[in-house]
Design a protein around this motif. Sequence first.
Motif: not given
Length: 123
Positions: A33-34, A27-29, A40-41
Amino acid sequence: MARCAFFAALALCGAPAAPFAGALTFDATSAKNRPVSKVITLLKDMSKQLQKEAEEDEEIYDKMACWCETNDKEKTKAIADAEARIEDLTTKIEEYTALSAQLSTEIKNHEKEVAKNQEALDK
């Protein structure tokens, strides 16, 4: 690894894997949120900011290096000119000191002559 062993055991027993299929989907969404994705972002953003600052620092360094090089040339020339002027002025001081001594001697001689001439006129 334990999860793979669990699914392998279910497959051997003949149990259908369909009830677990939803648990394995991506699930991309929820991935965004992880916490790891957030880190990483954040690291990617920091890397971009660091690259931008490095480019700005390099530009400033280039300007400063150019200024230092130009200023160094100008100051070196100014120092050489000042040293040459000091030598010239030192030579002139020596010449004028000698001239002053010579003129002082001449003045004393002329004063003696004037005194003799005045004495001669007084007689």
